[in-house]
Design a protein around this motif. Structure first.
Motif, short mmCIF file in Angstrom:
data_model
loop_
_atom_site.label_atom_id
_atom_site.label_comp_id
_atom_site.label_asym_id
_atom_site.label_seq_id
_atom_site.Cartn_x
_atom_site.Cartn_y
_atom_site.Cartn_z
N ASN A 96 22.47 50.72 11.61
CA ASN A 96 21.06 50.84 11.23
C ASN A 96 20.57 49.48 10.72
O ASN A 96 21.33 48.74 10.10
N PHE A 97 19.30 49.21 10.96
CA PHE A 97 18.70 47.97 10.45
C PHE A 97 17.34 48.32 9.87
O PHE A 97 16.44 48.75 10.60
N VAL A 98 17.22 48.18 8.56
CA VAL A 98 15.96 48.42 7.87
C VAL A 98 15.41 47.08 7.41
O VAL A 98 16.10 46.33 6.71
N VAL A 99 14.19 46.77 7.84
CA VAL A 99 13.57 45.49 7.51
C VAL A 99 12.34 45.76 6.65
O VAL A 99 11.30 46.18 7.16
N PRO A 100 12.46 45.54 5.33
CA PRO A 100 11.33 45.80 4.44
C PRO A 100 10.16 44.85 4.66
O PRO A 100 9.01 45.20 4.42
N ASP A 101 10.47 43.61 5.12
CA ASP A 101 9.44 42.58 5.31
C ASP A 101 9.81 41.78 6.55
O ASP A 101 10.68 40.90 6.50
N VAL A 102 9.12 42.06 7.67
CA VAL A 102 9.46 41.38 8.93
C VAL A 102 9.25 39.86 8.84
O VAL A 102 9.92 39.11 9.53
N ALA A 103 8.35 39.43 7.97
CA ALA A 103 8.07 37.99 7.84
C ALA A 103 9.29 37.24 7.29
O ALA A 103 9.42 36.03 7.49
N ALA A 104 10.18 37.95 6.62
CA ALA A 104 11.37 37.32 6.04
C ALA A 104 12.54 37.25 7.02
O ALA A 104 13.58 36.71 6.69
N GLN A 105 12.36 37.80 8.22
CA GLN A 105 13.42 37.82 9.23
C GLN A 105 13.27 36.67 10.22
O GLN A 105 12.24 36.56 10.89
N ASP A 106 14.30 35.84 10.32
CA ASP A 106 14.26 34.71 11.27
C ASP A 106 14.27 35.19 12.71
O ASP A 106 13.63 34.58 13.57
N ASN A 107 14.99 36.27 13.00
CA ASN A 107 15.19 36.72 14.38
C ASN A 107 14.27 37.90 14.71
O ASN A 107 14.64 38.77 15.48
N TYR A 108 13.10 37.93 14.13
CA TYR A 108 12.14 39.01 14.38
C TYR A 108 11.25 38.65 15.57
O TYR A 108 10.77 37.52 15.67
N ILE A 109 11.04 39.63 16.47
CA ILE A 109 10.10 39.45 17.58
C ILE A 109 8.80 40.14 17.18
O ILE A 109 8.76 41.36 17.06
N ALA A 110 7.76 39.38 16.97
CA ALA A 110 6.48 39.95 16.54
C ALA A 110 5.80 40.68 17.69
O ALA A 110 5.58 40.11 18.76
N CYS A 111 5.50 41.95 17.47
CA CYS A 111 4.74 42.74 18.45
C CYS A 111 3.26 42.74 18.08
O CYS A 111 2.41 42.77 18.94
N SER A 112 2.99 42.73 16.79
CA SER A 112 1.62 42.79 16.31
C SER A 112 1.55 42.15 14.93
O SER A 112 2.49 42.30 14.14
N ILE A 113 0.46 41.47 14.65
CA ILE A 113 0.32 40.83 13.34
C ILE A 113 0.18 41.85 12.22
O ILE A 113 0.34 41.51 11.06
N ASN A 163 2.86 49.35 9.36
CA ASN A 163 1.88 48.40 8.86
C ASN A 163 1.87 48.38 7.34
O ASN A 163 1.07 47.67 6.73
N THR A 164 2.77 49.16 6.74
CA THR A 164 2.90 49.25 5.28
C THR A 164 4.12 48.42 4.86
O THR A 164 5.19 48.61 5.42
N PRO A 165 3.98 47.54 3.88
CA PRO A 165 5.14 46.79 3.41
C PRO A 165 6.20 47.71 2.77
O PRO A 165 5.85 48.60 1.99
N ASP A 166 7.46 47.52 3.14
CA ASP A 166 8.62 48.18 2.53
C ASP A 166 8.47 49.70 2.36
O ASP A 166 8.68 50.23 1.28
N PRO A 167 8.14 50.44 3.44
CA PRO A 167 7.91 51.88 3.28
C PRO A 167 9.17 52.74 3.49
O PRO A 167 9.20 53.89 3.09
#
Length: 151
Positions: free
Chosen positions: A85-102, A127-131
């Motif tokens: 499992n991978f839970v990402v509370p803040d996608v902006a903090a992930q180096d290897n994140y592929i942005a689908c939508s701002i 679209n909610t931070p850390d939900p």
């Protein structure tokens, strides 16, 4: 609606003998999208044959250009390799994140195992931070166990 009240609905969708697997997967996406306010994009990715890549399956939410994701790339690609499992509370903090939508602030990806092999995953953007909580993880593991019976 709580996760416990959604479980029987997931089971009903999965056990329906008159619909295709893709229709069942789409119905699961719709159920989650409509009943959990912070699930803003819900979709499935599956291993693309013998290739080391994921292919987008049924989903609900904004259209995405990411219909093929190489293993190791982005959150989904990392789960294809790690089998965890991978839970990402803040996608902006992930180096290897592929942005689908701002608008996406957080993501959760749970693998789907069939006979011990990782064949796919459910991917949810918020679209909610850390939900996402441990309750989300346990519920989505349940969903993935049910989906595994279809594969």
């Amino acid at each position: 609606m709580t996760f416990e009240t959604l479980k029987p609905q997931i089971e009903t969708i999965v056990s329906n003998t008159t619909t295709t697997t893709d229709d069942k997967l789409l119905q699961i996406c719709q159920l989650l999208d409509q009943n959990i306010s912070y699930y803003n994009w819900v979709g499935f990715y599956f291993k693309n044959g013998d290739k080391n890549e994921l292919k987008l399956g049924p989903y609900v939410g904004a259209p995405t250009d990411h219909t093929i994701i190489p293993f190791g790339k982005g959150i989904c690609g990392q789960v294809a390799v790690s089998n965890e499992n991978f839970v990402v509370p803040d996608v902006a903090a992930q180096d290897n994140y592929i942005a689908c939508s701002i608008t996406v602030k957080a993501e959760i990806v749970i693998p789907i195992f069939v006979n011990g092999e990782n064949l796919g995953q459910i991917d949810i953007d918020s679209n909610t931070p850390d939900p996402f909580t441990e309750a989300d993880e346990r519920f989505l593991e349940f969903v993935c166990q049910k989906v595994a019976t279809l594969l």
